[in-house]
Write a protein that holds these residues in place. Structure first.
Motif, short mmCIF file in Angstrom:
data_model
loop_
_atom_site.label_atom_id
_atom_site.label_comp_id
_atom_site.label_asym_id
_atom_site.label_seq_id
_atom_site.Cartn_x
_atom_site.Cartn_y
_atom_site.Cartn_z
N TYR A 277 6.22 9.24 3.85
CA TYR A 277 6.89 10.23 2.92
C TYR A 277 7.40 11.45 3.71
CZ TYR A 277 4.30 7.77 -0.63
OH TYR A 277 3.85 6.75 -1.51
N GLN B 136 7.58 14.94 4.06
CA GLN B 136 6.45 15.79 3.78
C GLN B 136 7.09 17.27 2.98
OE1 GLN B 136 3.40 14.74 3.75
NE2 GLN B 136 3.23 16.83 2.26
N ARG C 214 -1.37 2.94 10.10
CA ARG C 214 -2.81 3.11 10.01
C ARG C 214 -3.55 3.59 11.29
NH1 ARG C 214 -2.49 -1.98 6.85
NH2 ARG C 214 -2.47 -1.74 4.81
N SER D 163 3.90 1.56 -8.42
CA SER D 163 2.81 1.62 -7.59
C SER D 163 2.69 2.94 -6.98
CB SER D 163 2.66 0.58 -6.41
OG SER D 163 1.70 0.76 -5.69
N ILE D 164 4.00 3.37 -6.34
CA ILE D 164 4.16 4.58 -5.78
C ILE D 164 4.06 5.92 -6.65
CG2 ILE D 164 6.05 6.18 -4.63
CD1 ILE D 164 6.97 3.66 -3.50
N HIS E 190 0.34 6.37 -7.42
CA HIS E 190 -0.04 7.02 -6.24
C HIS E 190 0.23 8.54 -6.05
CE1 HIS E 190 -1.50 7.53 -2.04
NE2 HIS E 190 -0.23 7.92 -1.76
N LEU E 191 1.48 8.95 -6.41
CA LEU E 191 1.81 10.33 -6.05
C LEU E 191 1.17 11.17 -7.19
CD1 LEU E 191 5.04 10.08 -4.49
CD2 LEU E 191 3.06 10.66 -3.34
N ASP F 237 1.02 -1.10 -0.02
CA ASP F 237 0.05 0.13 0.07
C ASP F 237 0.73 1.21 0.07
OD1 ASP F 237 -1.93 1.93 0.06
OD2 ASP F 237 -2.36 1.36 2.23
N PRO F 238 1.16 1.93 -1.02
CA PRO F 238 1.92 3.14 -1.26
C PRO F 238 1.31 4.09 -0.48
CG PRO F 238 0.70 2.89 -3.12
CD PRO F 238 0.48 1.52 -2.44
N ALA F 239 0.09 4.32 -0.10
CA ALA F 239 -0.36 5.18 0.59
C ALA F 239 0.03 5.25 2.13
CB ALA F 239 -1.98 5.46 0.59
N ALA F 240 0.44 4.20 2.57
CA ALA F 240 0.79 3.87 3.92
C ALA F 240 2.38 4.47 4.48
CB ALA F 240 0.60 2.67 4.61
#
Length: 477
Positions: free
Chosen positions: A72, A74, A253, A103-104, A107-108, A66-69
């Motif tokens: 990063y 910021q 999460r 995948s990353i 996502h971005l 899951d790239p959202a997890a």
């Protein structure tokens, strides 16, 4: 003259591990794989024998990602978004496997091109430099990186952005200049949180056999218990760190666990592995000063907690039973270190008392997680509709522990150990107060932490525990 239009005309290549994200995808992927398919650990040497690129691709194909997890960076990510809005061409140049890198990137939504590892080609160091030079020419691109593997690419770049540098990249920056984006520094509190020092209080159970035998002033036994406590605490911290590696995606999460040192990227996985090795070595060295039986108990604890971290924690009910058992193992460690036998009564009380606390921990996790009916909590074997049965079982265990204590106080062995056994009777209500108060707060939604941590930080619990200690000591005078 504004140099911005000139800068935007030059493509920007961005490293991933340690630069765009505050972690290393290979290590993260490895622990995800072991957690999902533990037997694959035996395939790792064969994959590595075929090359690092083959290893990365084999791991990437077998994990849920899951790239959202990811954690990063910021400040740097905001810079990339600004450059993207200005129309700059941005390239993700990473040694990560293609499946993960793409995948990353998807996502971005910031990257025009992805340069990454494919089977047979590990896109790192000189290989990455050559690939970027082929695309843009030497000096035809800017580059953002963070570590030793980026140094060859730094030398070929038109302009360099050094992000959260390691000592090699920091030294390069001092010599050659360029832009610098620093990451927050780890503090002493960060390392204490990494080792879960506050959880060491659980290991004071090692002293219980000595205390119940009224050996309060036996210097030899006190030293043995202190050594056992240190050895157990260091081993426990090593396992806590290992557990964090397996739970990275789940922790990110979680509203509070996402701030843990490894989940947030404040500390790196290789650093944590080094700490694990050091803690286990120090624990083993300390255990050598104690009877061999203690070493056997410690080894059993390490095997059991590792099994818990990898797969048992996802098993319905077995997880809480094992947690209760691991508390009881600490009592056995006290027996092994001192030679003072642990009674059946103490073991029975421990199982029921700590099973209640393990169940309340799961209850709080379920209550604080927004889940639809029928869906299991992430990384656990429980569903939302299990709350009531967990609460009933937890309160039943609490009453069972008080019952075992009452039966022990009435048993024939107590007058042989205590001159004033009637002073022990208030211990039953004290145990009920501690456990029932925790359950009431949990059901109100006012318990947000590990119950053990709550007990040692709650003044009411501390007051009743102190009263119990005074009664226990007074009964034996």
């Amino acid at each position: 003259m504004d140099a911005r239009p000139e800068r935007i005309a030059v493509p920007l290549a961005v490293d991933l591990d340690g630069t765009l994200i505050a972690t290393d995808l290979l290590w993260e992927s490895l622990f995800l794989l072991i957690r999902k398919q533990p037997l694959c650990i035996f395939l790792l040497p064969f994959w590595l024998w075929q090359g690092r690129a083959h290893l990365k691709c084999q791991i990437a194909e077998r994990i849920d990602f899951d790239p959202a997890a990811l954690p990063y960076r910021q400040e740097f990510l905001d810079l990339l978004r600004e450059e993207h809005r200005a129309g700059r061409r941005i390239v993700l140049a990473t040694a990560a496997a293609r499946r993960l890198a793409e995948s990353i990137a998807a996502h971005l939504g910031l990257f025009d091109t992805v340069v990454c590892t494919d089977p047979g080609c590990n896109m790192a160091a000189k290989t990455k430099r050559q690939a970027l030079a082929t695309l843009f020419g030497d000096g035809g691109f800017d580059y953002a990186g963070n570590g030793q593997a980026d140094l060859p690419v730094f030398d070929a770049a038109h302009r360099v952005i050094v992000v959260a540098p390691d000592r090699h990249a920091a030294r390069w920056h001092r010599r050659n200049g360029g832009d610098l984006i620093l990451a927050p520094k780890a503090t002493l509190r960060t390392f204490a949180r990494m080792m879960r020092v506050h959880q060491w209080v659980k290991n004071t159970l090692i002293f219980v056999p000595m205390i119940l035998a009224h050996q309060y002033f036996n210097v030899e036994l006190i030293i043995a218990c202190l050594l056992a406590f240190l050895s157990f605490s260091m081993a426990a911290s090593a396992i806590y760190i290992l557990n964090d590696f397996f739970d990275l995606a789940l922790d990110r999460r979680h509203p509070t666990k996402r701030n843990r040192p490894f989940a947030s990227g404040m500390l790196s996985i290789p650093f944590g592995l080094g700490v694990i090795a050091g803690l286990l070595a120090a624990s083993a060295a300390t255990a050598l000063l104690l009877p061999p039986l203690f070493g056997a108990v410690l080894l059993f604890y390490l095997v059991a907690t590792t099994a818990y971290s990898i797969f048992v924690k996802r098993m319905l009910l077995l997880d809480v039973l094992m947690l209760a058992g691991l508390y009881t193992v600490r009592l056995l460690a006290g027996w092994a270190a001192t030679g003072i036998e642990v009674s059946f009564w103490l073991l029975a009380f421990s199982i029921f008392f700590f099973l209640s606390l393990a169940l309340v921990k799961r209850y709080v996790e379920l209550r604080s997680t927004a889940l639809p009916e029928g869906e299991r909590i992430a990384g656990r074997g429980y569903r939302k509709e299990d709350q009531e049965i967990l609460a009933q079982a937890g309160m039943a265990s609490a009453f069972s522990s008080a019952l075992v204590l009452a039966l022990y106080i009435q048993s024939g062995s107590v007058p042989q150990l205590y001159n004033y056994p009637w002073l022990l009777w208030p211990l039953g209500p004290i145990v009920l107060y501690l456990t029932m108060r925790i359950w009431i707060l949990a059901r109100r939604g006012e318990l947000h932490d590990d119950p053990i941590v709550f007990i040692i930080s709650d003044w009411r619990s501390q007051l009743f525990m102190a009263l119990g200690a005074v009664l226990l000591f007074g009964a034996g005078l």
